[in-house]
Design an enzyme around this catalytic site. Structure first.
Site, PDB file in Angstrom:
ATOM      1  N   LYS A 154       0.819  -1.131   0.119  1.00  0.00           N
ATOM      2  CA  LYS A 154       0.040   0.230   0.010  1.00  0.00           C
ATOM      3  C   LYS A 154       0.870   1.290  -0.006  1.00  0.00           C
ATOM      4  CE  LYS A 154      -4.566  -0.689   2.168  1.00  0.00           C
ATOM      5  NZ  LYS A 154      -5.216  -0.381   3.135  1.00  0.00           N
TER       6      LYS A 154
HETATM    7  O1  G3P Z   1      -8.231  -0.482   4.734  1.00  0.00           O
HETATM    8  C1  G3P Z   1      -8.286   1.047   4.621  1.00  0.00           C
HETATM    9  C2  G3P Z   1      -9.803   1.396   4.705  1.00  0.00           C
HETATM   10  O2  G3P Z   1     -10.609   0.343   4.585  1.00  0.00           O
HETATM   11  C3  G3P Z   1      -9.941   2.157   6.147  1.00  0.00           C
HETATM   12  O3  G3P Z   1     -11.412   2.250   6.334  1.00  0.00           O
HETATM   13  O4  G3P Z   1     -13.007   2.651   8.154  1.00  0.00           O
HETATM   14  O5  G3P Z   1     -10.721   3.483   8.397  1.00  0.00           O
HETATM   15  O6  G3P Z   1     -12.231   4.377   6.998  1.00  0.00           O
HETATM   16  P1  G3P Z   1     -11.769   3.136   7.675  1.00  0.00           P
END
Ligand code: G3P
Length: 217
Positions: A83
């Site tokens: 990433k």
């Molecule tokens: O993997 C990264 C992403 O899905 C993060 O999600 O819930 O932290 O906005 P969130």
């Protein structure tokens, strides 16, 4: 449509693998921090359980640092995807890594133009964060639709991972866009199984089955 699991939790990964629903895993520093364990040990443990791609985040921030982190992490297992944050340095790193055959997932994507830049640099995946856009009153799924339309127009091979999914309807909407992948938190995956009418139907069938068995005696 591929399902990635958005977690670094081994128990969650094992359960979802037992259901046959894990095509890959995505992690980030926040998900890793929640587990309170050694980073490399976690990555190796996940890659022993999951055959599909496992996204691991490089921090950088300079392109040279991103590239060296990426080279180091990709040696941990054959299915590691790096990433890379959506920055100028990140995009420089993606271009270098893509030439070396290192798979990349450009993360923290919030606009179609960011995804277009990542695709032009040779990113394997882009991750638009739809939940975080919805949180600030923007239409996250529209960004996904726009990215897919642009990629289709030009035949980009970069795959779209719908990320920052918060609830089952996000997965439905992601599916309707034709996105390649949804990366789903474990609690959302569990909710996708459920329907009150399924539960009520099972209860009724179980009660009636007891009656059927009594008739046979
Ligand atoms: O993997 C990264 C992403 O899905 C993060 O999600 O819930 O932290 O906005 P969130």
């Amino acid at each position: 449509m591929k399902f990635f699991l958005d977690t670094a939790n081994i128990e969650e990964i094992k359960k979802a693998v037992s259901w046959g629903l894990v095509d890959g895993v995505t992690t980030n520093p926040t998900l890793m921090a929640k587990e309170g364990r050694d980073f490399k040990a976690m990555v190796q443990e996940i890659s022993a359980i999951v055959e599909g791609p496992i996204s691991v985040e490089a921090i950088g921030p300079e392109s040279e640092k991103l590239v060296s982190e990426a080279r180091e992490y990709s040696r941990l297992s054959k299915n590691i995807v790096i990433k890379i944050p959506m920055t100028k340095d990140g995009i420089k790193a993606v271009r270098i890594l893509s030439k070396e055959g290192v798979k990349t997932n450009v993360t923290l994507v919030f606009s179609p133009n960011q995804a277009l830049i990542a695709a032009k640099a040779g990113a394997t995946y882009v991750s638009p964060f739809i939940g975080r856009l919805d949180d600030i009153g923007q239409d996250g799924m529209q960004v996904v639709r726009d990215i897919i339309a642009i990629f289709r127009n030009y035949g980009f091979k970069t795959q779209v991972i719908v990320a920052s999914i918060r609830h089952p309807m996000h997965v439905v909407e992601a599916g309707k866009t034709g996105a390649d992948i949804a990366t789903i938190p474990f609690n959302v995956l569990e909710k996708m199984f459920s329907h009150a009418l399924t539960d009520a139907g099972i209860k009724k069938f179980n009660e009636d089955w007891i009656k059927v068995q009594k008739h046979g005696k």
